[in-house]
Enzyme design. Structure first.
Site, PDB file in Angstrom:
ATOM      1  CG  ASP A 181      -1.741   1.140   1.403  1.00  0.00           C
ATOM      2  OD1 ASP A 181      -2.264   1.564   0.375  1.00  0.00           O
ATOM      3  OD2 ASP A 181      -1.910   1.632   2.519  1.00  0.00           O
ATOM      4  CB  THR A 233      -1.693   6.486   2.163  1.00  0.00           C
ATOM      5  OG1 THR A 233      -1.927   6.784   0.812  1.00  0.00           O
ATOM      6  CG2 THR A 233      -1.769   7.716   3.009  1.00  0.00           C
ATOM      7  CG  PHE A 282      -5.416  22.870  -9.192  1.00  0.00           C
ATOM      8  CD1 PHE A 282      -4.072  23.021  -9.465  1.00  0.00           C
ATOM      9  CD2 PHE A 282      -6.008  21.640  -9.354  1.00  0.00           C
ATOM     10  CE1 PHE A 282      -3.342  21.939  -9.893  1.00  0.00           C
ATOM     11  CE2 PHE A 282      -5.281  20.568  -9.785  1.00  0.00           C
ATOM     12  CZ  PHE A 282      -3.946  20.715 -10.047  1.00  0.00           C
TER      13      PHE A 282
END
EC number: 7.6.2.1
Lengths: 1176, 353
Positions: free
Chosen positions: A392, A394, A537
């Site tokens: 994984d 994070t 953004f």
């Protein structure tokens, strides 16, 4: 899941009616009760025994046991089998029962969580398990969502609510969900009571990012999508409360549908052992048949004549039948080839290794006080065979902390510290931090090491001030001041949070915002800026700007964005600064930092007014609005003045790049499977050194249809294969771009990487494409899968497991990794953090990714080596011993810690034999067996030769069966002890203890069993009285033993000497070096440092979603006061449509409906600018 | 390991730093290098060679005489007689002559040998009751079921000693005489006591407690084994203490041989007599045999063996030869290994990475 499947009909469509339990009960939907446990009190015994007897060995022993109960063929008493068998079964059963008990407990804990359910007009506390489909439940801040619910209304305006989905996809940033406009003002119990809408939606499935349904209420249809759903496992954040309608409950929730099945994990050695047990059984049957035929012939030829002395029993009338019985007797006698002690010893050995893992200080993380834990004790040797690691991102590779670590302001870098000789000093825990005490509003967790920057701030350097002012103004962060000076920022992405926090600490504290203003506290002085526009953004623009009017009345545009984008829009006068900054950016990128360029521009009042008008006009246009706005933004963001650049560190866990480099040297392939966005994942890939600039090609697969995916996969594969084919045939024409040499080199060091997103993966995992995917992935050095659901993670693991036949390991920290952890051969959980689901599902847990290196390369390797040596030796010993039919039971399985741990880590290649399964396979088994048979042959025939003519020193009769037995047994013990001594590479006190100890114990037991005392008590059971005394006092016996030992050991010695001398393995070489080094004295050699050479610049912008800009300027997510009101009458109701637009665009889900948005308010987009809003 | 300390504080769960738990025990890590292995091989070859030569010389000095008497001389008649089971009760004696070329020096041992007799059959070996033989009264009355069908006679009286092993006891007896040159035949005295293991005689085999009764009275309610001519308490008419279960011939028979061809000790030359003080002189001898044991059923052979002993047992050519063969093989291997090492693997050539 099983419960639901038992229903005969497959659910095609789900009908849920609010506040109507009777109606919903018709469909017998699953309730919210979850069950992950396997047994209950009544089913435990049958199910568990059934599972245990699936082990070939256990079944084999039961068959033996049955044979031994038949008196005619029983040659050993039945309790010699039943006692160990029952013991083994009982221990396993107790272990399973304990595991299941904990599962029951955790189920119970989850099922008994409280939730507030609206029943008969009032909110009642109910346990989670009593929540049913169709109930309306109330959730409060920071609570877990109990089931998959449809958001009806919330404390926030416009039915907005914020959730954290860390358990589902691993992302920790906040996500917005919004209720339907029509339901968002139901925020009071009486109104909710009357709510009787009916939802018709898709049946339960495991797609986390998709939901389709329709709400029917008051004769209207309202489309529903995923943006209105709160899924089980999410946590409500920043929202006082919300109400929701339960759509899926319990095992039918998307979270549970994503949980892989718990399967019984077994190591490949276990499986091999099962096969071998079958072979041995076949071998036994052969031996039994040979002996039985021999017996039949003997009985009919010789035994017939011998009847005078030994008459046949009544059932022995026929020689054939006698042979048949003999067959079974021999099966029983010979069963010691696979004694039950093998299984007991293997388990004990594994248990020991598990303890060594638990005890390892080098895998102990002192900051969270967590030691490594082997949660399963049966998989240790598999750790030495891992070929694929699925990780994984994070929380596993990264800490999920963004840190403002460096910056370049006006051509000067800050962030590095130098010693007095102008040399860069590495920043460690001990490095002194900058003192921010001058700033009462600072965040104490923020650390910065370069005091020059603070000096510059204190000297009121204009550029520096402007730099931080920009950071404090240009963002979409929401502040929350819980008490005076205690600021909490709610950032949409951690990067933004890091930048604003940095500005805060350097004296530019962002304190509050309203739709029109931003209040800063600049060096202790409150300053309010008028916010004129946010140029938000998006993925194309890769930058964001704000236009503000400062107290002096100047209008300024502040912009931050990807360096290339900003540099293109700079004023020509900035060229010199741009080059300097560009160099700095390269430097930052080389260190794996995420960079961003900052620029500003003074705007002329008149120009701005003109532009603003154009903007207002453009935002009312219906067609091509987006394009027109983009053009306008482009127009004003020109001629910027460069301020500098920031560098944010996406903090990796300690030692991650080194670990990854080390593991890949050991030929372990590491795949990253993450729920994160493509850009973030690639960024981490670069900073972990998994992706590098010098890679030949990074293939990015990101498309939405099967055909496109197939096309992309095929072409990527052809690209790789094509290149190597070209080079191998030496076809120069096609490669005239390169020199022939370089092409040749390329095939050797060709490195490719594959990045694939969740959508494409879903298609690629379909049966017709999975092979292409797998082939391609295996050709690549690095594979990164992003935006994948938990179940897809498991599917990827399963794919590799099934088709590559390799040992896989999955490592993760969150609930979204559980299914992958369960699927892989070995699951590793990162412990010491909040969520425990991953740890609970895992087989091993520790606190830091870098411990994986030690777990695999040291513990795994040792476990594997030890287990293999043990098994080889065990089978050798057993064959040697069984084939001469005698029994000795003392042996200890400590052997072979061949190379010490430092060298195991220094030479990761030492790990490879495990992956290739070299140390214990069928060939090795045959060699061991052969050696065993050879030894047994010698062990039998040397004493035979000697004994046939032997008498005692005092002339008394000596060649009796008992003396013979004792002599052979003693020779056997000595031979195998010498053999283990020679096989052993590593003699510690423990080894000495066990080897000498087992010899001592053998003699002690031998004499005890043959002592007068024990014979006096049980004369019939211990007929060997005095044999050892008479036998072992004979010189000739010792001569025989010496001869046997020498003859048995010499061949093995010759072979191993030749192997070590002529074809030394890497292990031998390392041991050789180890010894040389020991002689030279201890020299600590550092692990090779991994140098990052990446020059790729990565801006946070790449990993940023379209922001909350519109939300902010429209003020939709602002609370007017700290006490949230249910409905805010001051807000214009129609503007919610606009939020829907935002949400719609953000998630690229097209809701083809106009009913809810109510047609004419299209022009609401104009409210993007505050002025327009005022005029509205 | 160590003291059980109750730890607390921030590092409460830190594992102990003991060498064992951290797998850092000091270790000796030997390697198979030419420097150690080759000298070891030469050394082993030398040792085996020396042992072999020594053993061979020792064996050369022993003497042995074997005589198959199954059908030899006048025993031929007895052999034929024993072929008919109905003659089992009739006695038959015969004698065989033999001569010794060279005197047997020192202690001389007299063995009887049987060929093709399977004392090592599992069912045969189990057919005995060690509890009975150690004098347990209960087992005397109720022999173990392992003894079947030799546990009780037709009338149901328990057999003592029970079982196939005791039943098939070797019941030939021998008288050895020496033709003294120019004189009459001298009967050679044999020691027939003290020829068993001490443990067998004193621990493993015991008569039932007599408690003032004679041995015959103790065995009153038992039957003699089917094939025996005399009951167990009358096995040795000359020495009353050598009767019952502790009769040495019985004990020796009960110690089952490991192979179908075996020899068992019958007696040791009593060197008290002046003629035999130095052993058996060269010359002519006669053995008178009380020929009882039938061997034709199992195509067996019977023999007597006279032998002198060495420090490592009887005349045993196997050990010295085996040692010499082993020694030469090891030497050969050592030379081959040296050559290989010299040519290919010298000075750790292959050790370089």
């Amino acid at each position: 899941m099983a419960f639901w499947r038992r229903n005969s009909h497959v659910e095609k469509e789900r009908h849920v009616k609010a506040n109507a339990r009777d109606y919903n009960d018709k469909f017998s939907y699953a309730d919210n009760h979850i069950k992950t446990s396997k047994y209950n009190v009544f089913t435990f015994l049958p199910i568990n025994l059934f599972e245990q007897f699936q082990r070939v060995a256990n079944a084999y022993f039961v068959v033996l046991l049955i044979l031994q109960i038949i008196p005619e063929i029983s040659s050993l008493s039945w309790f010699t089998t039943i006692v160990p068998l029952v013991l083994v079964l009982a221990i396993t059963a107790v272990k399973d029962a304990t595991d299941d008990y904990f599962r029951h407990k955790s189920d119970q804990q989850v099922n008994n969580r409280q939730s507030q359910v609206l029943i008969r007009g009032s909110l009642q506390n109910e346990k989670w398990m009593n929540v049913r489909v169709g109930d309306i439940i109330k959730l409060e801040n920071n609570q877990f969502v109990a089931a998959d619910i449809l958001l009806l209304c919330s404390s926030e305006p416009y039915g907005l609510c914020y959730i954290e989905t860390a358990d589902l996809d691993g992302e920790t940033n906040l996500k917005v969900r919004q209720a339907l406009t029509i339901t968002s003002d139901l925020g009071d119990i009486t109104k909710l009571m009357d709510f009787d809408g009916e939802v018709i939606c898709e049946p339960p499935n495991n797609k986390l990012d998709k939901f389709t349904g329709t709400l029917f209420w008051r004769d209207n249809k309202y489309p529903l999508d995923n943006e209105k759903m709160l899924l089980r496992g999410c946590v409500l954040r920043n929202t006082e409360w919300c109400f929701g309608l339960v759509i899926f409950a319990g095992l039918q929730t998307k979270l549970m549908q994503n949980c892989g099945k718990t399967s019984f994990k077994r190591t490949s050695i276990d499986k091999l052992m099962n096969t071998l047990v079958l072979w041995i059984f076949a071998f036994l049957i052969c031996m039994g048949v040979i002996l039985a035929i021999g017996n039949t012939i003997w009985e009919s030829q010789i035994g017939r004549n011998f009847q005078v002395f030994l008459p046949w029993n009544e059932f022995q009338r026929s020689a054939v039948f006698s042979g048949f019985l003999t067959f079974w007797s021999y099966i029983i006698i010979l069963n010691t080839v696979v004694p039950i002690s093998l299984y007991v010893s293997v388990e004990v050995l594994r248990l020991g290794h598990s303890y060594f893992i638990n005890w390892d200080r080098k895998m102990y993380y002192s900051q969270t006080d967590t030691a490594a834990e082997a949660r399963t004790t049966t998989l240790n040797e598999e750790l030495g065979q891992v070929e694929f690691i699925f990780s994984d991102k994070t929380g596993t590779l990264t800490q999920n902390i963004m840190v403002f670590s460096k910056c370049s302001i006006n051509g000067k870098t800050f962030g590095d510290i130098y010693n007095e000789y102008d040399q860069k000093v590495e920043i460690t825990e001990k490095t002194a931090c900058v003192d921010f005490s001058f700033n009462p509003l600072c965040d104490r967790r923020f650390k910065f090491y370069d005091s020059n920057l603070v000096e510059a701030i204190k000297l009121e350097d204009l550029a520096v001030q402007e730099f931080f002012r920009l950071l404090a103004l240009c963002h979409t962060v929401m502040p929350e001041e819980k008490s005076e000076g205690n600021l909490v920022y709610q950032a949409q992405s951690p990067d933004e949070g890091a930048l604003v926090t940095a500005a805060r600490n350097f004296g530019f504290v962002f304190r509050a915002r309203t739709p029109e203003t931003i209040t800063l506290c600049e060096m202790g002085r409150a300053v309010t800026y008028q916010l004129l526009a946010i140029l938000d953004f998006n993925n194309v623009r890769k930058r964001m700007s704000v236009i503000v009017r400062n107290p002096e009345g100047q209008i300024k545009l502040y912009s931050k964005g990807a360096d290339t984008i900003i540099f293109d829009r700079l004023d020509p006068s900035n060229e010199d600064l741009m080059y300097t900054t560009s160099e700095h950016l390269n430097e930052f990128a080389g260190e794996g930092l995420r960079t961003l360029a900052l620029a500003y521009k003074d705007l002329d009042e008149d120009d701005f007014d003109v532009w603003m008008k154009k903007l207002l006009f453009a935002s009312t246009v219906i067609e091509n609005r987006e394009e027109q706005l983009a053009v306008l933004y482009e127009e004003i963001e020109q001629g910027l003045k460069l301020l500098g650049a920031t560098a944010i560190e996406d903090k990796l866990q300690e030692g991650v790049p080194e670990t990854i480099a080390c593991l890949s040297l050991a030929d372990i392939k590491i795949w990253v499977l993450t729920g994160d966005k493509l850009e973030t994942a690639m960024n981490i890939g670069y900073s972990c050194n998994m992706l590098r600039d010098d890679m030949n090609e990074v293939f990015v697969i990101s498309s939405h249809t099967v055909q496109e995916v197939q096309q992309q996969l095929r072409s990527a594969k052809e690209h790789i294969l094509g290149l190597s084919r070209v080079s191998s045939t030496g076809d120069v024409e096609k490669t005239n771009m390169f020199a022939v040499d370089s092409v040749f080199e390329e095939t050797i060091i060709a490195e490719y990487a594959l990045v694939i997103n969740g959508h494409s993966l879903a298609h690629a995992l379909e049966p017709q494409l999975e092979h292409v995917l797998l082939d391609l992935a295996c050709l690549c050095k690095t594979v990164i899968c992003c935006r994948v659901t938990p179940l897809q993670k498991a599917q990827v693991v399963e794919l590799v497991k099934r088709h590559k036949g390799a040992v896989t390991l999955a490592i993760g920290d969150g609930a979204n990794d559980v299914s992958m952890i369960k699927t892989a051969h070995i699951g590793v959980g990162i412990s010491g953090q909040e969520g425990m689901q991953a740890v609970l599902a895992s087989d091993y847990s520790f606190a830091q990714f870098r411990y994986l290196q030690r777990l695999l390369l040291v513990h795994g390797r040792w476990s594997y080596f030890r287990m293999c040596n043990f098994l080889c030796y065990f089978f050798y010993k057993n064959f040697a011993f069984t084939l001469v039919h005698f029994w000795y039971g003392f042996f200890c399985g400590f052997s072979a810690q061949d190379v010490n741990d430092q060298n195991s880590l220094r030479y990761p290649c030492l790990y490879k034999p495990g992956q290739q399964n070299l140390l214990f396979n069928k060939r090795q088994f045959f060699l061991c067996t052969l050696q065993g048979i050879g030894t047994s042959f010698l062990l039998f025939f040397i004493p035979y030769g000697a004994f046939s003519v032997m008498v005692k020193e005092d002339g008394s009769h000596f060649s009796d069966q008992q003396t013979f037995a004792v002599t052979i047994a003693t020779s056997l013990v000595i031979v195998v002890s010498v053999q283990i001594g020679l096989d052993k590479h590593y003699w510690t006190a423990v080894n000495h203890l066990f080897i000498w100890g087992s010899l001592t114990v053998y003699f002690a037991i031998l004499f005890a069993m043959q002592s007068n005392g024990i014979f006096g008590i049980f004369p019939s059971n211990f007929p060997f009285i005095g044999t050892a005394r008479n036998c072992l006092s004979e010189k000739s016996v010792w001569l025989v033993i010496l001869l046997t030992t020498v003859v048995c050991v010499v061949p093995g010695l010759v072979v191993s000497f030749l192997r070590a001398d002529l074809f030394p393995t890497l292990t031998d070489k390392v041991r050789h070096l180890q010894q040389l080094r020991k002689r030279e004295g201890p020299q600590e050699q550092n692990l090779r440092r991994v140098r990052r050479t990446s020059s790729r610049r990565s801006a946070y912008a790449f990993s940023h979603q379209q922001g909350f800009g519109e939300l902010i300027t429209s003020g939709k997510n602002m609370r007017m006061n700290t006490v949230p009101s249910v409905s805010s009458p001051g807000r214009t109701p129609h503007s919610s449509t606009w939020i829907e637009n935002v949400l719609k665009r953000k998630n690229e889900v097209s809701c083809a409906n106009d009913e809810s948005t109510g047609g004419p308010e299209n022009s609401d987009i104009a409210k993007q600018t505050p002025k327009q809003q005022h005029t509205d | 390991m160590g003291k059980a300390k109750v730890k607390s504080g921030p590092l409460a769960r830190r594992p102990d730093n003991s060498a064992f738990k951290q797998q850092r025990l000091p270790a000796w890590s030997p390697m198979l290098t030419a420097n150690t292995v080759l000298p070891f091989f030469y050394f082993m070859a030398l040792i085996c060679m020396l042992l072999g030569v020594w053993l061979l010389l020792t064996v050369q000095s022993t003497q042995e005489m074997k005589l198959d008497y199954t059908e030899a001389g006048s025993c031929n008649l007895c052999y034929i007689k024993r072929q008919n089971a109905s003659n089992a009760a009739q006695s038959c004696t015969c004698s065989v002559m033999f001569s010794i070329q060279k005197a047997f020096k020192g202690d001389v041992f007299f063995y009887y040998g049987l060929k093709n007799f399977h004392q090592n059959l599992r069912r045969y070996m189990d057919s005995r009751d060690d509890g009975q033989m150690v004098g347990r009264k209960r087992n005397l009355k109720n022999p173990s079921s392992y003894c079947q069908p030799f546990d009780k006679d037709q009338t149901g009286v328990p057999i003592a000693p029970c079982g196939a092993v005791a039943n098939s006891i070797f019941n030939d007896s021998f008288t050895l005489s020496y033709h003294q040159p120019g004189s009459y035949r001298v009967r050679i005295p044999l020691l027939r006591r003290g020829i068993t293991w001490y443990t067998d005689e004193n621990v493993k085999f015991r008569n039932p407690k007599t408690e003032n009764l004679t041995l015959a009275e103790v065995f009153k309610d038992t039957a003699r084994p089917l094939y025996w001519q005399k009951p167990v308490y009358e096995l040795d008419p000359d020495d009353p203490t050598n009767n019952g279960f502790i009769n040495e011939d019985l004990i020796i028979w009960m110690r089952e041989a490991a192979f179908p061809n075996f020899k068992k000790l019958y007696g040791v030359l009593n060197r008290a007599d002046e003629v035999f003080a130095k052993g058996l002189p060269a010359g002519n001898y006669t053995i008178d045999i009380n020929y009882n044991f039938p061997v034709q059923y199992f195509r067996g052979r019977k023999e007597v063996v006279l032998t002198t002993l060495t420090w490592f047992g009887g005349q045993n050519h196997f050990l010295p030869v085996a040692y010499l063969v082993t020694s030469s093989l090891i030497l050969l291997l050592a030379v081959v290994l040296t050559v290989i090492w010299w040519k290919f693997g010298k000075a750790g050539k292959n050790m370089q990475e």
